[in-house]
Scaffold this motif. Sequence first.
Motif, PDB file in Angstrom:
ATOM      1  N   ASP A   4       0.812  -1.219   0.000  1.00  0.00           N
ATOM      2  CA  ASP A   4       0.000   0.000   0.000  1.00  0.00           C
ATOM      3  C   ASP A   4       0.842   1.264   0.000  1.00  0.00           C
ATOM      4  O   ASP A   4       0.346   2.360  -0.259  1.00  0.00           O
ATOM      5  N   GLU A   5       2.148   1.120   0.317  1.00  0.00           N
ATOM      6  CA  GLU A   5       3.032   2.295   0.301  1.00  0.00           C
ATOM      7  C   GLU A   5       3.566   2.575  -1.102  1.00  0.00           C
ATOM      8  O   GLU A   5       4.166   3.603  -1.347  1.00  0.00           O
ATOM      9  N   LYS A   6       3.403   1.587  -1.978  1.00  0.00           N
ATOM     10  CA  LYS A   6       3.991   1.743  -3.315  1.00  0.00           C
ATOM     11  C   LYS A   6       3.122   2.655  -4.179  1.00  0.00           C
ATOM     12  O   LYS A   6       1.895   2.634  -4.050  1.00  0.00           O
ATOM     13  N   LYS A  61       2.377   5.675  -4.362  1.00  0.00           N
ATOM     14  CA  LYS A  61       1.426   6.622  -3.771  1.00  0.00           C
ATOM     15  C   LYS A  61       1.243   7.843  -4.678  1.00  0.00           C
ATOM     16  O   LYS A  61       0.125   8.328  -4.846  1.00  0.00           O
ATOM     17  N   ALA A  62       2.346   8.282  -5.275  1.00  0.00           N
ATOM     18  CA  ALA A  62       2.286   9.497  -6.103  1.00  0.00           C
ATOM     19  C   ALA A  62       1.310   9.320  -7.260  1.00  0.00           C
ATOM     20  O   ALA A  62       0.588  10.257  -7.636  1.00  0.00           O
ATOM     21  N   VAL A  63       1.280   8.091  -7.814  1.00  0.00           N
ATOM     22  CA  VAL A  63       0.406   7.845  -8.968  1.00  0.00           C
ATOM     23  C   VAL A  63      -1.053   8.051  -8.557  1.00  0.00           C
ATOM     24  O   VAL A  63      -1.837   8.707  -9.253  1.00  0.00           O
ATOM     25  N   PHE A  64      -1.403   7.488  -7.366  1.00  0.00           N
ATOM     26  CA  PHE A  64      -2.801   7.614  -6.913  1.00  0.00           C
ATOM     27  C   PHE A  64      -3.113   9.045  -6.494  1.00  0.00           C
ATOM     28  O   PHE A  64      -4.180   9.573  -6.770  1.00  0.00           O
ATOM     29  N   GLU A  65      -2.115   9.684  -5.866  1.00  0.00           N
ATOM     30  CA  GLU A  65      -2.342  11.077  -5.445  1.00  0.00           C
ATOM     31  C   GLU A  65      -2.629  11.961  -6.661  1.00  0.00           C
ATOM     32  O   GLU A  65      -3.503  12.827  -6.622  1.00  0.00           O
ATOM     33  N   GLU A  66      -1.863  11.701  -7.724  1.00  0.00           N
ATOM     34  CA  GLU A  66      -2.056  12.466  -8.950  1.00  0.00           C
ATOM     35  C   GLU A  66      -3.483  12.317  -9.459  1.00  0.00           C
ATOM     36  O   GLU A  66      -4.132  13.278  -9.858  1.00  0.00           O
ATOM     37  N   CYS A  67      -3.996  11.079  -9.403  1.00  0.00           N
ATOM     38  CA  CYS A  67      -5.349  10.818  -9.883  1.00  0.00           C
ATOM     39  C   CYS A  67      -6.366  11.557  -9.004  1.00  0.00           C
ATOM     40  O   CYS A  67      -7.296  12.181  -9.514  1.00  0.00           O
ATOM     41  N   TRP A  68      -6.146  11.512  -7.689  1.00  0.00           N
ATOM     42  CA  TRP A  68      -7.065  12.240  -6.794  1.00  0.00           C
ATOM     43  C   TRP A  68      -7.025  13.736  -7.098  1.00  0.00           C
ATOM     44  O   TRP A  68      -8.047  14.405  -7.108  1.00  0.00           O
ATOM     45  N   GLN A  69      -5.802  14.219  -7.345  1.00  0.00           N
ATOM     46  CA  GLN A  69      -5.690  15.656  -7.634  1.00  0.00           C
ATOM     47  C   GLN A  69      -6.417  16.009  -8.933  1.00  0.00           C
ATOM     48  O   GLN A  69      -7.053  17.054  -9.024  1.00  0.00           O
ATOM     49  N   GLN A  70      -6.316  15.094  -9.912  1.00  0.00           N
ATOM     50  CA  GLN A  70      -7.020  15.358 -11.174  1.00  0.00           C
ATOM     51  C   GLN A  70      -8.523  15.451 -10.934  1.00  0.00           C
ATOM     52  O   GLN A  70      -9.225  16.141 -11.652  1.00  0.00           O
ATOM     53  N   LEU A  71      -8.984  14.713  -9.930  1.00  0.00           N
ATOM     54  CA  LEU A  71     -10.415  14.767  -9.624  1.00  0.00           C
ATOM     55  C   LEU A  71     -10.741  15.954  -8.712  1.00  0.00           C
ATOM     56  O   LEU A  71     -11.872  16.110  -8.274  1.00  0.00           O
ATOM     57  N   GLY A  72      -9.717  16.739  -8.405  1.00  0.00           N
ATOM     58  CA  GLY A  72      -9.959  17.942  -7.617  1.00  0.00           C
ATOM     59  C   GLY A  72      -9.987  17.694  -6.118  1.00  0.00           C
ATOM     60  O   GLY A  72     -10.619  18.442  -5.370  1.00  0.00           O
ATOM     61  N   SER A 111      -6.592  15.268  -0.768  1.00  0.00           N
ATOM     62  CA  SER A 111      -6.033  13.964  -0.364  1.00  0.00           C
ATOM     63  C   SER A 111      -7.092  12.911  -0.656  1.00  0.00           C
ATOM     64  O   SER A 111      -8.273  13.232  -0.824  1.00  0.00           O
ATOM     65  N   PRO A 112      -6.704  11.606  -0.710  1.00  0.00           N
ATOM     66  CA  PRO A 112      -7.647  10.561  -1.105  1.00  0.00           C
ATOM     67  C   PRO A 112      -8.943  10.612  -0.308  1.00  0.00           C
ATOM     68  O   PRO A 112      -8.943  10.657   0.921  1.00  0.00           O
ATOM     69  N   GLY A 113     -10.063  10.640  -1.043  1.00  0.00           N
ATOM     70  CA  GLY A 113     -11.379  10.579  -0.411  1.00  0.00           C
ATOM     71  C   GLY A 113     -11.880  11.901   0.118  1.00  0.00           C
ATOM     72  O   GLY A 113     -13.025  12.013   0.552  1.00  0.00           O
ATOM     73  N   GLN A 114     -11.020  12.946   0.113  1.00  0.00           N
ATOM     74  CA  GLN A 114     -11.441  14.247   0.641  1.00  0.00           C
ATOM     75  C   GLN A 114     -11.796  15.144  -0.539  1.00  0.00           C
ATOM     76  O   GLN A 114     -10.928  15.485  -1.324  1.00  0.00           O
ATOM     77  N   GLY A 115     -13.046  15.536  -0.646  1.00  0.00           N
ATOM     78  CA  GLY A 115     -13.365  16.435  -1.752  1.00  0.00           C
ATOM     79  C   GLY A 115     -14.820  16.327  -2.148  1.00  0.00           C
ATOM     80  O   GLY A 115     -15.577  15.526  -1.613  1.00  0.00           O
ATOM     81  N   SER A 135      -3.428  -4.594  -3.787  1.00  0.00           N
ATOM     82  CA  SER A 135      -3.394  -3.223  -3.282  1.00  0.00           C
ATOM     83  C   SER A 135      -3.991  -2.266  -4.313  1.00  0.00           C
ATOM     84  O   SER A 135      -4.751  -1.354  -3.978  1.00  0.00           O
ATOM     85  N   TYR A 136      -3.643  -2.474  -5.607  1.00  0.00           N
ATOM     86  CA  TYR A 136      -4.215  -1.646  -6.674  1.00  0.00           C
ATOM     87  C   TYR A 136      -5.740  -1.710  -6.600  1.00  0.00           C
ATOM     88  O   TYR A 136      -6.437  -0.696  -6.648  1.00  0.00           O
ATOM     89  N   LEU A 137      -6.250  -2.962  -6.492  1.00  0.00           N
ATOM     90  CA  LEU A 137      -7.704  -3.146  -6.517  1.00  0.00           C
ATOM     91  C   LEU A 137      -8.338  -2.348  -5.377  1.00  0.00           C
ATOM     92  O   LEU A 137      -9.322  -1.648  -5.564  1.00  0.00           O
ATOM     93  N   LYS A 138      -7.735  -2.464  -4.203  1.00  0.00           N
ATOM     94  CA  LYS A 138      -8.301  -1.807  -3.029  1.00  0.00           C
ATOM     95  C   LYS A 138      -8.340  -0.297  -3.231  1.00  0.00           C
ATOM     96  O   LYS A 138      -9.350   0.368  -2.990  1.00  0.00           O
ATOM     97  N   ARG A 139      -7.208   0.265  -3.748  1.00  0.00           N
ATOM     98  CA  ARG A 139      -7.115   1.717  -3.864  1.00  0.00           C
ATOM     99  C   ARG A 139      -7.983   2.258  -5.019  1.00  0.00           C
ATOM    100  O   ARG A 139      -8.560   3.333  -4.910  1.00  0.00           O
ATOM    101  N   ILE A 140      -8.062   1.493  -6.125  1.00  0.00           N
ATOM    102  CA  ILE A 140      -8.926   1.959  -7.226  1.00  0.00           C
ATOM    103  C   ILE A 140     -10.393   1.890  -6.770  1.00  0.00           C
ATOM    104  O   ILE A 140     -11.196   2.768  -7.074  1.00  0.00           O
TER     105      ILE A 140
END
Length: 1646
Positions: A1279-1281, A1283-1294, A1297-1301, A1406-1411
Amino acid sequence: MDSQDGSSAEADGAKERGIVYVWKAGSCCATPERIPGWGGKTVLQAALGVNHGLLLTEGGEVYSFGKLPWRTRVEERCANSPILENALTGQHIVTIAAGSFHNGAVTESGAVYMWGNNLAGQCAVANQPYIPEPHPISISDSETSPLLSIRILQLACGEEHTLALSISREIWAWGSGCQLGLITTSFPVTKPQKVEHLAGRVVLQVACGAHHSLALVQCLPVQDMKPIPERCNHCSQLLITMTDKEDHVIISDSHCCPLGVALTDSQPENHVSCSSLETLEGKSATGSEGCQKSLEDQSLMASESDVASVFSHNDGQEDGGISSPGNILFPDRKGVKEALKNVSDHSFNESMEKSISTEPEQPSQEEEFGACLPSPPGASTSALNSLVASCASAVGVRVAATYEAGALSLKKVINFYGTTPGELGSQSGSASSGLEGLKDSREEQVRLESMQGKKSSSLVDIREEESEGVSRRLSLPGLLSQVSPRLLRKVGRAKMRTVALTPTYSGEADALLPSLRTEVWSWGKGKEGQLGHGDILPRLQPLCVKSLDGKEVIQLSAGGHHSLALTAKSQVYSWGSNISCQLGHLSSPTTVPRLAKVCDAGVWSVAAGADYSLFLVDGEDQPGLYYSGREEITDNNLPENSCTKSPTLLLGCSKLGYISNVTAGGSNCLVLVDKNIMGYIASLHELASTERRFYFKLSEIKSQVLRPLLGLDNLGNATTIQLLQDMASRFSKLCYLIGQHGASLSSFLHGIKEARNLAILKHSSLFLDSYTEYCTSVTNFVVMGGFALLAKPAIDFLSKNEELLQKLSETNEECIQLVELLNTLFFLPVRRLHNYARVLLKLATCFEVTSSEYQKLQDSSSCYETLAIHLGRKRKEAEYTLSFWKTFPGKMTDSLRKSERRLICESSNRGLVLQHAGRFSVNWFILFNDALVHAQFSTHHIFPLSTVWVEAVSEEAGNVNGLKITTPEEQLILLSSTPQEKTKWLRAISQAVDQALRGTSDLPPYGGSGNIQRQEPPISRSAKYTFYKDPRLKDATYDGRWLSGKPNGRGVLKWADGRMYSGVFRSGLEDGYGEYRVPNKALNKDDHYVGYWKEGKMCGQGVYSYATGEVYEGCFQDNVRHGHGLLRSGKLTSSSPSMFIGQWSMDKKTGYGVFDDITRGEKYMGMWQDDLCQGNGVVVTQFGLYYEGAFNTNKMMGTGILLSEDDTVYEGEFSDNWTLSGKGTLTLPNGDYIEGLFNGEWGSGIKITGTYFKPSLYDSEKDKPKVLRKLGLLAVPADEKWKAVFEECWQQLGCESPGQGDRWKAWDSIAVALTTNRRQHKDSPEVLSRSHTQTLESLEFIPQHVGAFTLEKYENIRKYLIKACDTPLHPLGRLVETLVAVYRMTYVGVGANRRLLQEAVREIKSYLKRIFQLVRFLFPDLPEEGSTIPPIVTETKGRTSFCSGKTDSRSESPEPGYAVTSSGLLLPVLLPRLYPPLFMLYALDNEREEDIYWECVLRLNKQSDTALLSFLGVQTKFWPVTVSILGENKKVMPSTKDSCFASAVECLQQISTTFTPSDKLKVIQQTFEEISQNVLETLQEDFLWSMDDLFPVFLYVVLRARIRNLGSEVHLIEDLMDPFLQHGEQGIMFTTLKACYYQIQHEKLT
């Protein structure tokens, strides 16, 4: 004319057009009469022979009248009234021609019909003396493989020959005589042949005289002109000859190639003789004498004419010999004869000897033909010198420098008749050898000449346009003969002008209008000089009439023995027989073209008859017809023939009406007349005649004013000369266009006269553009000082020619200044536009107001009028600007004055001042059409208008009359003195800016509606600008979109140091997608970035290629690498290729990343800090070593585990890479282990202090898994791997941080991302495939969620996700794409190590969980992981439960889709993309056990079906009795193999083609159902499976399916299947498969 236009003039006019009048030639006061018995049909064209004529009517019918001896019916042989040629009915004839006694007609499709006298084959029919009816003839090109028939445009008929001009502008000839121009000696020619000598040239018109032919040929384009060679490429004579005489050198370049001169006719039996000479095959001495006599006469005639012409000087405008009394070349004819006799005796004797010597043997065809040709010039010049010497002494005066266009020099006359005496003498008396040599060279010449398909090239250089006579003789006193020819040639050149005035021909105009760049070529008999080459010799092949080069001939007419050429300047050149004064002048000799003196008005059509000429001339209001030639006078009842001394006006014709065509024949003349209905015809004639006169005037200005002006020295600086040159070339171009238009109007008047075909209507843009261009160049010249600059250098010229200038410029004022005269003169052409407009308006009134013609004429008229007014305005502007420059302080003038710059207004009246300016400061504002200039004491600043924004300052600010000027780097507030002044400036600046942006300041808006101008220029615009003070952008140039003074939108910014940005700007800064290059001086390459920018800095996704070869793809922030990115260093071949993918922070690797060191074959997966490995990580090498543990500053340091390929394990302390140091445990593959202290590098000897343990077998079984189970504990948690990729996706969604918005904000972000990306790809549509575009379109609909969550909604979400992950333009798709990339980067290559399998599986989970977290954020009513969706109770179809075999409507276990799991929803999207690396790891991990399994499978599969079934212990009742093979039922034999349960086997094999565990489970389930189906068929009764019965059968199917990597498949399903499936039906079936797999491995074969 088409009379269905509903146009009044047309309807009435049709009857009043093409009226035929005929009268007898030979009388100046004859009255033309209508042809008796001729109806009122409109005649388009007429043609006359000696005693007959043809008429072509508007309907395309042909009528004949006069004496027609070839007709079969006697009563028709003398037709007083025209007879219809019935053979041509049904063919639409477009043009006709009449020879002396034969006729031709051409149809619309280009086919030719001939009839009449055919004794010489002139009708192209063999062996038939008369052709009574029009007969079609075939003209085809034998060079093309399928014979193509040639389409014909025009015909011309002579007495015994016919020429046809094809659509590809080549000449075809048939008939008899040398006037055909063909390379043949056998006449008649009855199959039309191409005149090869002119092949490849564009022939514009052909004309036939009685025995000669003329062709009007377009000059070669200038680039085709080759440099003039030293020698003639036909006859090898020097093109420039020199003769030295005591203290004189005569240089002449009047070379005239003698090829094609026929001295004799080589066929004695043929009566069609090409010249007056007897044949050379004299059988007796008397014959030879006769031959010599006639030769002598002829040579004498030739030389007389030549000698006479040496001094008669023709300058194109006037003619008359220039010879002062003391300057006659020969005192009497006797002298000439003597001189000639001396020279020619030898050659005559020699030709005699030749004819005698060749008599015994029958001469070959080639030799016979050779007799027609002149001997090659091999003569030395000494004989010529002696001749010139004797002439000179006889005269006793020096030979002055003279020239005569196209005349043959004496030397050439001599050369024609054999060698010179000097040469004979040198032959040491053996005359025969000389003759042999002569014969050979003659034959060679014939060969040279008859090379077929030779492209002819005019020997004249078109550029010599102004040299009226092409040949010049130059006498240089005092030069000795040793002077080098090169020097002489140099001296002989005319002094070069400062500026060359070459007429610039526009290719476009040449394509649309008749060309004036023409040459006249002639061939045939020349006894009367009708060929125009200055001699009376016949020509076998076309030869260019040199003296007509550059004369702009537009029409040719050939009479009995004379020729006429009409030029664009409305002048007529005539040559040939002048017995009846038919040439219209009395100058002699008449062997070269001379100007006919018809009258003061211009001639626009000519016709040459048997011995007279007709000239159609522009009259006062309607055309007049002049006659010149034979006149029959009856006096004292004794008829006596005399001739007109000069052309006479035929008064009888003047009363007829508007003559449009004249035709001359043998004894009759004919005209076609139009009646002037409603002024239509009169207006057309007026337009044509004024245009021709206008051309004459422009030519005069060009030759008499412009050319001398350009020839002056010291015209001033380069710019002046350049501008003058520019003006001259535009003038020249306009002049040429007007000439072409005049010519086109003349031919328009000969034709149908449809208004819509007028060139000024059809090609109006050509005229409007040429006038505009010309006017622009004149006004530019005026602005820079104009004609005043010429006042000094041209003072002499101007004062001498004042009268001429006044006449040309049409001014009558007495005290007008010379400079003003020039000014008026060069603005003269613009006046012509008013005339066009007036005439077009006149023509329009002849039509109904509703007709399209009226509309067209009306529109064009207003176009020309508008342009005239616009150009008038331009002239005023130029003069206003010039007067401003005169008052402006000198220093600034130089830098500001530009030819195209015009003044609009300026503030010298203090009308505009700068706000807050000092008391004594000077601020002067000058508005030009391209810039606003702010001038101060000694400095000035120029603001280009395209980047000036102006607005009125709001009144609240207290500036009542303020203007705000915004430029890219400054803002000025200007105050005006009055509100009117403010309005004036605001409007002037706005309009000037608008004009500058449109870039059409030179063209008026054509048409009526375009005059409304926008008051305000647009705020957003495209422009180019160079910054001068902004520190970041100093000296940089920006080209692109602007908004209110700042770059905004797409643009390109280039810095002086070579940096360049191309992309999107927002309020002056790079913002959006763009491309950036930075030159690297050291490496001589560029750094190159392509990607996103924000506020002038790289920000967002991008690709940066460094000059060093490194490439970074990923995220940027504030110009540095920040976020997730991939860095490739070096190529595979370079010193240290490597690849890093992972997280960056402020340009450093920080966070989790994978580093692939390709050189060392190692891959590191772990944590980084400041570009160093720091924290936990895993390293695998290509040799199978595996390390996991702690790293510190790039080294393995701290606790770690090291595994080698053979399962040796070390756990303990490390101090450096692969270096053990400290406590640890070493476990060997067999389970023995050592505990203690270790020291040393792995693989090169390790010191150990410790204890060795040899545990029992049972211990080892428990131990070994213990060590391997620990793997992954020291690695980075999944789950630590990334992270930047997922953060970028969250940021693209405005979301911060994950889930906040805000969810809706996220959906908006998705919509924005999709549309911007789509727009970006619109520029390059090839990037998006059709399916991709459809995917994007379907993503625009968001799945709705109202009410309870149902399976249907779950399906919708699933479909949406599949599409979203299909395109990288969607944030989720981009995320998936990035994850796939990093996953492959990690587990491919060195990363394909079996130890990494569990790590890889954990990463996927981990990918599945985070997506899934992202998906639930977007779709909040999606239940959480593991919850079930209540099924909708619908009538489900009965489903056969496989265990009971009964149909059961209840489902045993929930359908897979009913439980919501991340793997059920996302694995179908993710796993197919990750499958290859993952499955590879499974295969490596299970390699050993799969090898054992595979060996068993191969062995067991050798048995037949029955043997295998019994071996596996399958109950016999389940054995299939029959099997279906290829649709046939066959019994199962003991030998049958691979047939039982075949469908189930096939079904199971599909497990390898699926990706996700759920799909693989479905395959297993289907296999079970297939087995049940098979057994049911065999038993034919219901039964219940028990595991004991089922297992052997399933084992059989698994064996037969032969799945190579079954172990990997089993483990993959086990690791990734949904947990809720484990205890359902599919779970049991999977367990069965797994059991089979282990069973096969441990199967003991007995």
